[in-house]
Design a protein around this motif. Structure first.
Motif, PDB file in Angstrom:
ATOM      1  N   ASN A  45     -14.115  34.441   5.107  1.00  0.00           N
ATOM      2  CA  ASN A  45     -13.590  35.675   4.519  1.00  0.00           C
ATOM      3  C   ASN A  45     -13.739  36.828   5.520  1.00  0.00           C
ATOM      4  O   ASN A  45     -14.246  37.896   5.218  1.00  0.00           O
ATOM      5  CB  ASN A  45     -14.268  35.999   3.196  1.00  0.00           C
ATOM      6  N   CYS A  46     -13.301  36.570   6.746  1.00  0.00           N
ATOM      7  CA  CYS A  46     -13.482  37.498   7.865  1.00  0.00           C
ATOM      8  C   CYS A  46     -12.138  38.032   8.344  1.00  0.00           C
ATOM      9  O   CYS A  46     -11.267  37.264   8.734  1.00  0.00           O
ATOM     10  CB  CYS A  46     -14.194  36.771   9.009  1.00  0.00           C
ATOM     11  N   TRP A  47     -11.989  39.322   8.336  1.00  0.00           N
ATOM     12  CA  TRP A  47     -10.731  39.939   8.754  1.00  0.00           C
ATOM     13  C   TRP A  47     -10.814  40.591  10.132  1.00  0.00           C
ATOM     14  O   TRP A  47      -9.874  41.239  10.568  1.00  0.00           O
ATOM     15  CB  TRP A  47     -10.255  40.967   7.724  1.00  0.00           C
ATOM     16  N   ARG A  48     -11.895  40.382  10.864  1.00  0.00           N
ATOM     17  CA  ARG A  48     -12.038  40.917  12.221  1.00  0.00           C
ATOM     18  C   ARG A  48     -12.032  39.749  13.200  1.00  0.00           C
ATOM     19  O   ARG A  48     -12.909  38.899  13.143  1.00  0.00           O
ATOM     20  CB  ARG A  48     -13.338  41.698  12.344  1.00  0.00           C
ATOM     21  N   TRP A  49     -11.041  39.748  14.096  1.00  0.00           N
ATOM     22  CA  TRP A  49     -10.886  38.629  15.020  1.00  0.00           C
ATOM     23  C   TRP A  49     -10.789  39.131  16.453  1.00  0.00           C
ATOM     24  O   TRP A  49     -10.023  40.037  16.754  1.00  0.00           O
ATOM     25  CB  TRP A  49      -9.607  37.849  14.743  1.00  0.00           C
ATOM     26  N   LEU A  50     -11.529  38.495  17.354  1.00  0.00           N
ATOM     27  CA  LEU A  50     -11.357  38.714  18.786  1.00  0.00           C
ATOM     28  C   LEU A  50     -10.721  37.442  19.340  1.00  0.00           C
ATOM     29  O   LEU A  50     -11.300  36.361  19.215  1.00  0.00           O
ATOM     30  CB  LEU A  50     -12.695  38.964  19.496  1.00  0.00           C
ATOM     31  N   LEU A  51      -9.534  37.570  19.900  1.00  0.00           N
ATOM     32  CA  LEU A  51      -8.821  36.430  20.479  1.00  0.00           C
ATOM     33  C   LEU A  51      -8.830  36.590  21.988  1.00  0.00           C
ATOM     34  O   LEU A  51      -8.176  37.472  22.542  1.00  0.00           O
ATOM     35  CB  LEU A  51      -7.389  36.359  19.950  1.00  0.00           C
ATOM     36  N   ASP A  52      -9.592  35.739  22.648  1.00  0.00           N
ATOM     37  CA  ASP A  52      -9.761  35.800  24.100  1.00  0.00           C
ATOM     38  C   ASP A  52      -8.622  35.013  24.758  1.00  0.00           C
ATOM     39  O   ASP A  52      -8.606  33.788  24.737  1.00  0.00           O
ATOM     40  CB  ASP A  52     -11.119  35.215  24.477  1.00  0.00           C
ATOM     41  N   LEU A  53      -7.693  35.752  25.325  1.00  0.00           N
ATOM     42  CA  LEU A  53      -6.516  35.160  25.966  1.00  0.00           C
ATOM     43  C   LEU A  53      -6.592  35.228  27.482  1.00  0.00           C
ATOM     44  O   LEU A  53      -5.571  35.107  28.152  1.00  0.00           O
ATOM     45  CB  LEU A  53      -5.251  35.892  25.488  1.00  0.00           C
ATOM     46  N   ARG A  54      -7.785  35.412  28.021  1.00  0.00           N
ATOM     47  CA  ARG A  54      -7.893  35.589  29.478  1.00  0.00           C
ATOM     48  C   ARG A  54      -7.454  34.361  30.257  1.00  0.00           C
ATOM     49  O   ARG A  54      -7.074  34.482  31.411  1.00  0.00           O
ATOM     50  CB  ARG A  54      -9.320  35.981  29.859  1.00  0.00           C
ATOM     51  N   ARG A  55      -7.460  33.197  29.654  1.00  0.00           N
ATOM     52  CA  ARG A  55      -7.017  31.984  30.352  1.00  0.00           C
ATOM     53  C   ARG A  55      -5.626  31.553  29.917  1.00  0.00           C
ATOM     54  O   ARG A  55      -5.165  30.478  30.271  1.00  0.00           O
ATOM     55  CB  ARG A  55      -7.992  30.850  30.083  1.00  0.00           C
ATOM     56  N   GLU A  56      -4.960  32.350  29.137  1.00  0.00           N
ATOM     57  CA  GLU A  56      -3.682  31.967  28.557  1.00  0.00           C
ATOM     58  C   GLU A  56      -2.637  33.036  28.854  1.00  0.00           C
ATOM     59  O   GLU A  56      -2.956  34.215  28.902  1.00  0.00           O
ATOM     60  CB  GLU A  56      -3.849  31.810  27.035  1.00  0.00           C
ATOM     61  N   GLU A  57      -1.397  32.606  29.050  1.00  0.00           N
ATOM     62  CA  GLU A  57      -0.304  33.568  29.150  1.00  0.00           C
ATOM     63  C   GLU A  57      -0.260  34.350  27.846  1.00  0.00           C
ATOM     64  O   GLU A  57      -0.491  33.800  26.776  1.00  0.00           O
ATOM     65  CB  GLU A  57       1.034  32.853  29.371  1.00  0.00           C
ATOM     66  N   LEU A  58       0.053  35.632  27.920  1.00  0.00           N
ATOM     67  CA  LEU A  58      -0.050  36.463  26.732  1.00  0.00           C
ATOM     68  C   LEU A  58       1.032  36.200  25.701  1.00  0.00           C
ATOM     69  O   LEU A  58       0.768  36.254  24.519  1.00  0.00           O
ATOM     70  CB  LEU A  58      -0.067  37.940  27.120  1.00  0.00           C
ATOM     71  N   ALA A  59       2.250  35.931  26.110  1.00  0.00           N
ATOM     72  CA  ALA A  59       3.299  35.674  25.114  1.00  0.00           C
ATOM     73  C   ALA A  59       4.601  35.322  25.817  1.00  0.00           C
ATOM     74  O   ALA A  59       4.747  35.466  27.014  1.00  0.00           O
ATOM     75  CB  ALA A  59       3.493  36.879  24.218  1.00  0.00           C
ATOM     76  N   SER A  60       5.525  34.879  25.007  1.00  0.00           N
ATOM     77  CA  SER A  60       6.893  34.612  25.446  1.00  0.00           C
ATOM     78  C   SER A  60       7.788  35.106  24.322  1.00  0.00           C
ATOM     79  O   SER A  60       7.309  35.347  23.215  1.00  0.00           O
ATOM     80  CB  SER A  60       7.074  33.107  25.652  1.00  0.00           C
ATOM     81  N   PRO A  61       9.083  35.237  24.568  1.00  0.00           N
ATOM     82  CA  PRO A  61       9.965  35.670  23.474  1.00  0.00           C
ATOM     83  C   PRO A  61       9.873  34.749  22.254  1.00  0.00           C
ATOM     84  O   PRO A  61       9.819  35.223  21.120  1.00  0.00           O
ATOM     85  CB  PRO A  61      11.359  35.628  24.107  1.00  0.00           C
ATOM     86  N   ALA A  62       9.805  33.440  22.474  1.00  0.00           N
ATOM     87  CA  ALA A  62       9.731  32.498  21.341  1.00  0.00           C
ATOM     88  C   ALA A  62       8.412  32.651  20.598  1.00  0.00           C
ATOM     89  O   ALA A  62       8.388  32.631  19.355  1.00  0.00           O
ATOM     90  CB  ALA A  62       9.903  31.069  21.838  1.00  0.00           C
ATOM     91  N   LEU A  63       7.310  32.810  21.333  1.00  0.00           N
ATOM     92  CA  LEU A  63       6.011  32.966  20.681  1.00  0.00           C
ATOM     93  C   LEU A  63       5.954  34.287  19.913  1.00  0.00           C
ATOM     94  O   LEU A  63       5.442  34.347  18.795  1.00  0.00           O
ATOM     95  CB  LEU A  63       4.875  32.892  21.685  1.00  0.00           C
ATOM     96  N   THR A  64       6.472  35.350  20.497  1.00  0.00           N
ATOM     97  CA  THR A  64       6.485  36.642  19.817  1.00  0.00           C
ATOM     98  C   THR A  64       7.283  36.552  18.524  1.00  0.00           C
ATOM     99  O   THR A  64       6.847  37.055  17.481  1.00  0.00           O
ATOM    100  CB  THR A  64       7.062  37.733  20.740  1.00  0.00           C
ATOM    101  N   ALA A  65       8.435  35.900  18.565  1.00  0.00           N
ATOM    102  CA  ALA A  65       9.242  35.729  17.352  1.00  0.00           C
ATOM    103  C   ALA A  65       8.469  34.929  16.315  1.00  0.00           C
ATOM    104  O   ALA A  65       8.476  35.271  15.122  1.00  0.00           O
ATOM    105  CB  ALA A  65      10.562  35.051  17.687  1.00  0.00           C
ATOM    106  N   TRP A  66       7.796  33.861  16.744  1.00  0.00           N
ATOM    107  CA  TRP A  66       7.007  33.053  15.817  1.00  0.00           C
ATOM    108  C   TRP A  66       5.887  33.874  15.184  1.00  0.00           C
ATOM    109  O   TRP A  66       5.661  33.819  13.975  1.00  0.00           O
ATOM    110  CB  TRP A  66       6.431  31.834  16.547  1.00  0.00           C
ATOM    111  N   MET A  67       5.180  34.660  16.010  1.00  0.00           N
ATOM    112  CA  MET A  67       4.096  35.489  15.480  1.00  0.00           C
ATOM    113  C   MET A  67       4.622  36.486  14.458  1.00  0.00           C
ATOM    114  O   MET A  67       4.057  36.637  13.368  1.00  0.00           O
ATOM    115  CB  MET A  67       3.372  36.208  16.619  1.00  0.00           C
ATOM    116  N   ASN A  68       5.710  37.164  14.797  1.00  0.00           N
ATOM    117  CA  ASN A  68       6.254  38.189  13.912  1.00  0.00           C
ATOM    118  C   ASN A  68       6.884  37.617  12.643  1.00  0.00           C
ATOM    119  O   ASN A  68       6.800  38.233  11.586  1.00  0.00           O
ATOM    120  CB  ASN A  68       7.276  39.051  14.656  1.00  0.00           C
ATOM    121  N   ASN A  69       7.506  36.455  12.748  1.00  0.00           N
ATOM    122  CA  ASN A  69       8.242  35.896  11.604  1.00  0.00           C
ATOM    123  C   ASN A  69       7.458  34.882  10.782  1.00  0.00           C
ATOM    124  O   ASN A  69       7.733  34.720   9.591  1.00  0.00           O
ATOM    125  CB  ASN A  69       9.550  35.253  12.085  1.00  0.00           C
ATOM    126  N   ASP A  70       6.519  34.178  11.404  1.00  0.00           N
ATOM    127  CA  ASP A  70       5.811  33.105  10.704  1.00  0.00           C
ATOM    128  C   ASP A  70       4.315  33.368  10.518  1.00  0.00           C
ATOM    129  O   ASP A  70       3.771  33.053   9.466  1.00  0.00           O
ATOM    130  CB  ASP A  70       5.982  31.767  11.439  1.00  0.00           C
TER     131      ASP A  70
END
Length: 133
Positions: A45-70
């Motif tokens: 029941n935790c609404w505070r998240w730290l997502l460490d993306l330092r080893r990952e590409e930050l996003a792509s158009p397809a990923l951004t669409a997925w995040m926003n829509n799904d």
């Protein structure tokens, strides 16, 4: 979570959930990782998240669409407060990723009316301070 290249750590002292990708991953692994984070957050029941993306590409158009829509539409009214997502990126990646399809762009537009806030950080301590608000 090692099959997803992801380590999810509850931090009840903050309180927050910390998710760190341990290697470069595929888009499918990243999406599965986000759902694993959501499941862990539901369990705590935790609404505070730290997502460490330092080893990952930050996003792509397809990923951004997925995040926003799904993904993001699953967040409103899920917890007692709007979800706060602190994206942690390396300074170089944060500087490079300024396109419309980047986490930097997603983080530039908080959406409390849609059930979540996002912010991009290059300093972990600053991210924890923001999450504590």
């Amino acid at each position: 979570m090692s099959t997803l290249g992801l380590e999810i750590t509850p931090r009840p002292d903050l309180p927050a959930l910390v998710a760190r990708w341990q290697r470069e991953i595929t888009a499918a692994e990243l999406q599965a990782g986000y759902f694993a984070i959501l499941a862990a957050a539901d369990e705590m029941n935790c609404w505070r998240w730290l997502l460490d993306l330092r080893r990952e590409e930050l996003a792509s158009p397809a990923l951004t669409a997925w995040m926003n829509n799904d993904f993001f539409p699953k967040l409103p009214r899920r917890y007692a407060a709007p979800v706060r997502i602190a994206f942690l990126a390396s300074p170089l990646r944060a500087k490079q990723e300024q396109s419309d399809s980047s986490v930097a762009s997603i983080s530039a537009h908080p959406r409390p009316d849609q059930g979540y806030f996002t912010a991009l950080f290059t300093d972990e301590a600053a991210a924890y301070q923001w999450l504590a608000r």
